[in-house]
Design an enzyme around this catalytic site. Structure first.
Site, PDB file in Angstrom:
ATOM      1  CB  CYS A  98      13.719  34.366   1.588  1.00  0.00           C
ATOM      2  SG  CYS A  98      12.972  35.052   2.760  1.00  0.00           S
ATOM      3  CB  CYS A 110      14.269  35.261   5.407  1.00  0.00           C
ATOM      4  SG  CYS A 110      12.413  34.965   4.220  1.00  0.00           S
ATOM      5  CG  ASP A 111      18.198  34.267   4.300  1.00  0.00           C
ATOM      6  OD1 ASP A 111      17.827  33.956   5.391  1.00  0.00           O
ATOM      7  OD2 ASP A 111      17.898  33.400   3.375  1.00  0.00           O
TER       8      ASP A 111
HETATM    9  C1  LIG Z   1      15.617  30.012   2.362  1.00  0.00           C
HETATM   10  C2  LIG Z   1      14.124  30.266   2.358  1.00  0.00           C
HETATM   11  C3  LIG Z   1      14.458  31.064   3.592  1.00  0.00           C
HETATM   12  C4  LIG Z   1      13.450  31.259   4.193  1.00  0.00           C
HETATM   13  N1  LIG Z   1      13.660  32.261   5.771  1.00  0.00           N
HETATM   14  C5  LIG Z   1      12.345  32.960   6.268  1.00  0.00           C
HETATM   15  C6  LIG Z   1      12.264  33.337   7.457  1.00  0.00           C
HETATM   16  O1  LIG Z   1      13.541  33.677   7.707  1.00  0.00           O
HETATM   17  N2  LIG Z   1      11.348  33.429   7.901  1.00  0.00           N
HETATM   18  C7  LIG Z   1       9.802  33.737   6.939  1.00  0.00           C
HETATM   19  O2  LIG Z   1       9.661  33.981   7.523  1.00  0.00           O
HETATM   20  N3  LIG Z   1       9.577  33.198   6.344  1.00  0.00           N
HETATM   21  C8  LIG Z   1      10.783  32.001   5.753  1.00  0.00           C
HETATM   22  N4  LIG Z   1      10.754  31.915   4.362  1.00  0.00           N
HETATM   23  C9  LIG Z   1       9.110  31.482   3.936  1.00  0.00           C
HETATM   24  C10 LIG Z   1       8.872  30.561   4.246  1.00  0.00           C
HETATM   25  O3  LIG Z   1       9.476  29.200   4.489  1.00  0.00           O
HETATM   26  C11 LIG Z   1       7.393  29.751   3.853  1.00  0.00           C
HETATM   27  O4  LIG Z   1       7.075  31.269   3.475  1.00  0.00           O
HETATM   28  C12 LIG Z   1       6.883  28.952   4.265  1.00  0.00           C
HETATM   29  O5  LIG Z   1       7.519  28.113   4.571  1.00  0.00           O
HETATM   30  C13 LIG Z   1       5.534  28.459   3.833  1.00  0.00           C
HETATM   31  O6  LIG Z   1       5.068  27.908   4.754  1.00  0.00           O
HETATM   32  P1  LIG Z   1       3.878  26.673   4.238  1.00  0.00           P
HETATM   33  O7  LIG Z   1       3.445  26.126   5.054  1.00  0.00           O
HETATM   34  O8  LIG Z   1       2.632  27.549   3.064  1.00  0.00           O
HETATM   35  O9  LIG Z   1       4.357  26.230   3.053  1.00  0.00           O
HETATM   36  P2  LIG Z   1       6.000  24.995   3.081  1.00  0.00           P
HETATM   37  O10 LIG Z   1       6.721  24.915   3.413  1.00  0.00           O
HETATM   38  O11 LIG Z   1       6.304  25.160   1.368  1.00  0.00           O
HETATM   39  O12 LIG Z   1       5.107  24.186   3.151  1.00  0.00           O
HETATM   40  C14 LIG Z   1       4.828  23.262   2.497  1.00  0.00           C
HETATM   41  C15 LIG Z   1       4.612  21.500   2.737  1.00  0.00           C
HETATM   42  O13 LIG Z   1       3.605  20.704   1.453  1.00  0.00           O
HETATM   43  C16 LIG Z   1       4.400  19.285   1.682  1.00  0.00           C
HETATM   44  N5  LIG Z   1       3.742  18.757  -0.187  1.00  0.00           N
HETATM   45  C17 LIG Z   1       3.950  19.588  -1.621  1.00  0.00           C
HETATM   46  N6  LIG Z   1       3.469  18.705  -2.195  1.00  0.00           N
HETATM   47  C18 LIG Z   1       2.767  18.195  -1.088  1.00  0.00           C
HETATM   48  C19 LIG Z   1       2.074  17.243  -1.801  1.00  0.00           C
HETATM   49  N7  LIG Z   1       1.784  16.688  -3.058  1.00  0.00           N
HETATM   50  N8  LIG Z   1       1.211  16.063  -0.516  1.00  0.00           N
HETATM   51  C20 LIG Z   1       2.262  15.728   0.423  1.00  0.00           C
HETATM   52  N9  LIG Z   1       2.415  16.717   1.017  1.00  0.00           N
HETATM   53  C21 LIG Z   1       2.975  18.276  -0.536  1.00  0.00           C
HETATM   54  C22 LIG Z   1       6.152  20.070   0.917  1.00  0.00           C
HETATM   55  O14 LIG Z   1       7.306  19.169   1.326  1.00  0.00           O
HETATM   56  C23 LIG Z   1       5.963  21.138   2.128  1.00  0.00           C
HETATM   57  O15 LIG Z   1       6.213  20.292   3.401  1.00  0.00           O
HETATM   58  C24 LIG Z   1      11.932  31.429   3.977  1.00  0.00           C
HETATM   59  C25 LIG Z   1      12.415  30.667   2.409  1.00  0.00           C
HETATM   60  C26 LIG Z   1      12.639  29.987   1.369  1.00  0.00           C
HETATM   61  C27 LIG Z   1      12.736  29.207   0.766  1.00  0.00           C
END
Ligand SMILES: Cc1cc2nc3c(=O)[nH]c(=O)nc-3n(C[C@H](O)[C@H](O)[C@H](O)COP(=O)(O)OP(=O)(O)OC[C@H]3O[C@@H](n4cnc5c(N)ncnc54)[C@H](O)[C@@H]3O)c2cc1C
Length: 314
Positions: free
Chosen positions: A135, A138-139
């Site tokens: 990302c 982010c980084d």
């Molecule tokens: C290394 C890294 C650094 C990042 N840094 C930043 C940053 O600095 N700033 C920023 O804004 N964004 C950052 N991002 C992006 C950000 O993390 C994502 O955009 C955000 O987390 C998305 O949120 P979400 O809730 O859509 O999905 P996710 O965060 O992916 O959460 C989805 C959740 O659903 C759960 N899940 C999946 N399938 C199932 C199932 N079948 N049953 C039950 N649970 C399930 C997973 O375990 C997970 O906990 C970063 C991403 C990464 C990988």
């Protein structure tokens, strides 16, 4: 017969927790089901600098997510740790099944997120957040004046490489072929950028370092030659960014909910999917910016839509 919730939220990342907060505050009976650790992708991120209000020194992804979790729980969202493996979404009552239980709700918000496609080299997991990132938004600023390597050759890899040149001293694109897949206009900008270099026909083999990324081996897939890339001694480390695509966590909905060819769920601007009573929020849906702030916003919108669909005063 298990309880029929007003809404079940799948996933306790930023999208799911924001949905839980809004649903709970609307007095909807709400269950959040999370299969792993709270926080989804940001649970593996040390620093979140770009979420509005996250400005306190020493704060991290996990501390932000802890507060989001407490806030959702404060307003009554129930939580369970389970993995949903099968869904029946067509009826008025939606059924979600895991290996150990069956859950029922009038509405479902899918907030299962996505994960970066791994680079696929040895040591990758060990150096995530310690040199390896997926990302640039982010980084990138952690690599101010460092050397950075980017794996990939498509539009996003080359665009992210150009973005990284605003921070890094030098950016080397490592691509397994001898030409980029990115659009010609993007390629032209990259070739004209004096900070960008290329390792053609190359793949990263293995990463090394004493807690942070300090060296790696890169193999030429045509000649078999292996070169070792070492961090500049003055820097002590370098960055390695993987941009070879992301993978949505949407397998369980395949054939049931409309998706694009990569598995991202199609929604309208209010997070409705093609199935009434089923919403998608956050990284799992088709969108242009996958970040905490947009995931949380999606979750809020989805929960408000659920509330409106169940109220007679709208
Ligand atoms: C290394 C890294 C650094 C990042 N840094 C930043 C940053 O600095 N700033 C920023 O804004 N964004 C950052 N991002 C992006 C950000 O993390 C994502 O955009 C955000 O987390 C998305 O949120 P979400 O809730 O859509 O999905 P996710 O965060 O992916 O959460 C989805 C959740 O659903 C759960 N899940 C999946 N399938 C199932 C199932 N079948 N049953 C039950 N649970 C399930 C997973 O375990 C997970 O906990 C970063 C991403 C990464 C990988």
């Amino acid at each position: 017969m298990s309880k029929i919730y007003d809404v079940i939220i799948l996933g306790a990342g930023p999208a799911g927790l924001a949905a839980g907060l809004y649903a709970g505050r609307s007095r909807l009976s709400t269950l959040i089901i999370e299969k792993g650790q709270d926080g989804g992708q940001i649970a593996i991120t040390d620093e979140i600098e770009n979420y509005p209000g996250q400005i306190v020194d020493g704060e991290s992804g996990p501390s932000l997510i802890e507060r989001m979790t407490q806030q959702a729980e404060k307003f009554g969202a129930e939580r369970v740790s389970d993995t949903i493996k099968e869904v029946e979404l067509e009826g008025e009552v939606k059924i979600l099944k895991s290996e150990k239980a069956e859950y029922q709700a009038k509405n479902v918000i899918i907030a299962t997120g996505a994960h970066a496609r791994p680079i696929g080299c040895k040591g990758e997991r060990e150096f995530m957040g310690k040199g390896v990132s997926y990302c640039a938004t982010c980084d990138a600023n952690f690599f101010e004046d460092f050397e950075v390597y980017v794996v990939g050759g498509g539009d996003s890899a080359v665009e992210e490489a150009m973005y990284l040149t605003k921070f890094a001293r030098k950016v080397t694109i490592i691509h397994r072929r001898n030409e980029l897949r990115a659009a010609k206009s993007i390629q032209e900008k990259a070739f004209a950028n004096p900070k960008i270099e290329f390792f053609w026909d190359s793949v990263v083999e293995e990463l090394f370092g004493d807690d942070i990324l300090q060296s790696m081996t890169v193999k030429n897939v045509k000649t078999g030659e292996i070169r070792t890339v070492e961090a500049d001694p003055d820097d002590g480390m370098f960055g390695l960014f993987g941009f070879i695509g992301t993978v949505p966590n949407s397998d369980v909905f395949k054939g049931i909910i409309d998706m694009d060819e990569r598995g991202y769920i199609k929604t309208d601007a209010d997070m409705h999917t093609n199935i009434p009573g089923v919403y998608a929020a956050g990284d799992v849906r088709i969108k242009s910016l996958r970040q905490v702030v947009t995931a949380a916003a999606d979750g809020a919108i989805a929960a408000v839509q659920v509330e409106r669909s169940m109220s007679d005063y709208f």
